[in-house]
Design an enzyme around this catalytic site. Structure first.
Site, mmCIF file in Angstrom:
data_model
loop_
_atom_site.group_PDB
_atom_site.id
_atom_site.type_symbol
_atom_site.label_atom_id
_atom_site.label_comp_id
_atom_site.label_asym_id
_atom_site.label_seq_id
_atom_site.Cartn_x
_atom_site.Cartn_y
_atom_site.Cartn_z
ATOM 1 N N THR A 74 0.830 -1.210 0.000
ATOM 2 C CA THR A 74 0.000 0.000 0.000
ATOM 3 C C THR A 74 0.860 1.253 0.000
ATOM 4 O O THR A 74 0.601 2.195 -0.759
ATOM 5 C CB THR A 74 -0.956 0.004 1.203
ATOM 6 O OG1 THR A 74 -1.858 -1.111 1.100
ATOM 7 C CG2 THR A 74 -1.769 1.294 1.250
ATOM 8 N N CYS A 324 -9.219 -6.316 3.414
ATOM 9 C CA CYS A 324 -9.626 -5.001 3.902
ATOM 10 C C CYS A 324 -11.087 -5.007 4.326
ATOM 11 O O CYS A 324 -11.525 -4.161 5.095
ATOM 12 C CB CYS A 324 -9.427 -3.942 2.815
ATOM 13 S SG CYS A 324 -7.728 -3.819 2.257
#
Length: 379
Positions: A74, A324
């Site tokens: 990320t 997520c």
């Protein structure tokens, strides 16, 4: 007595390999010094970090000076997307089935900087729509971001062909290879990748460490996003995560030795799991069956909500999509991108297998899932 967990969620994360743990431990105690220090102890640790950098870079077909260590994929994606600019081009392209780390970062960056942004649809199997893609790339396109392996369906994109089309327009290619590195051979030069993000914890390495490959052709256009200290040649400041980097290098070494063996083993388990589950009425595989990674199967169970299944499976770990949002009332954007309606997307489960699984575990999981599907359809 609590039954052991059957873990079928390897795309979310993997268990740290014991050899990786042993390689890391001395760097919490004996070799704890800061690699940025100028004394002998610090220089010793720095040399070991340089060796690890070489090992990681070589594993993906790159060079040590093309590597930046980050906290994970990320952060790597954020550095690539937010950091790149040539002062002339103002157009970004990505696919609707990308990970949220890409989609959210690209859209946010485009809005804040008044950039044009194209989020392209894919075919029903998850593969790129070549006609739409060719139409979208222009002389104003700066960056194209397309993942190598999809985290929910396992779909593998033809990155080499994509890179050729991207470079023909003078643009750069960012590839999120988080679900590929450590599982299948990845060579950045052979594939023609300019920027590539990956994380160690997806292939039996530690959490909190990853990398961004930065080709020499794009280096001068990339601005650091974390400053202060000038580490890693001013590309990403901050004291290096020494144990994490050592662990990632060891994970690369192990993957390099075991890749073919593990792929063959896990693929056989995935085939067994999938064949058994597809015997259940009202099931289907989501995404491409032909062009996908060996460990992933995303299956639709008609009229059985995945959230209900996940909670009822208890000691069997599966997911409804990205880690997520593994249990969510929102349908997967990836599956909707493949053309599934909301209900079918909410009735799909992702199974992602790893080297720690056994055929006996698969049989137990299949039996439990089959029973729950029958039970829930009767209610």
């Amino acid at each position: 007595m609590t039954p052991p967990t059957i873990y079928l969620d390897y795309n979310a994360t993997t268990r740290l390999d014991e050899e990786v743990l042993q390689a890391m431990l001395p760097f919490f105690t004996e070799y704890y010094q800061n690699p940025g220090s100028s004394h002998l102890a610090g220089l010793t640790v720095n040399e070991l970090i340089e060796n690890a950098c070489w090992q990681v870079a070589d594993f993906i077909g790159g060079k040590p000076d093309e590597m930046v260590f980050t906290s994970g994929a990320t952060e790597s994606i954020n550095l690539a997307v937010r950091g790149i600019s040539n002062g002339k081009r103002d157009h970004l392209i990505t696919l609707c089935t990308e990970h949220k780390a890409v989609l959210d970062t690209v859209t946010d960056h485009a809005v804040k900087n008044n950039l044009a942004c194209s989020i392209l649809p894919v075919q029903n199997d998850g593969l790129i729509d070549w006609e739409r893609f060719e139409e979208a790339i222009t002389d104003q396109t700066l960056l194209v971001s397309i993942m190598l392996v999809n985290n929910e369906t396992g779909t593998i994109q033809n990155i080499k062909k994509i890179s050729e089309m991207v470079h023909a327009k003078g643009a750069f290619l960012l590839c999120d290879a988080t679900q590929a590195v450590g599982k299948i051979p990845v060579d950045v030069h052979e594939l023609g990748i300019d920027l590539m993000a990956f994380s160690a914890h997806k292939f039996y390495g530690p959490k909190g460490v990853g990398g961004l490959y930065i080709s020499k052709s794009v280096r001068k256009y990339l601005e650091a996003q974390i400053t202060g200290g000038g580490q890693q040649k001013n590309r990403r400041s901050g004291t290096l995560n020494v144990p994490g980097i050592i662990g990632m290098a060891k994970a690369c070494e192990i993957a390099n030795k075991r890749m073919d063996h593990d792929a063959t083993y896990v693929k056989s388990l995935r085939g067994h799991l999938e064949n058994k589950l597809l015997e259940i009425e009202g099931t289907a595989v989501n995404g491409s069956v032909e062009h996908r990674i060996f460990n992933t199967s995303n299956i639709l169970f008609k009229n059985v909500f995945s959230e209900q299944m996940i909670l009822s499976l208890q000691h069997i770990s599966v997911s409804s999509g990205s880690a997520c949002s593994s249990v969510t009332t929102e349908p997967s954007h990836v599956l909707k991108g493949l053309g599934l309606n909301d209900e079918d997307a909410l009735c799909s489960l992702r199974f992602s297998l790893g080297k720690g699984n056994t055929k006996e575990e698969i049989d137990v999981a299949v039996q439990r899932i089959s029973g729950l599907v029958t039970q829930f359809r009767k209610e």
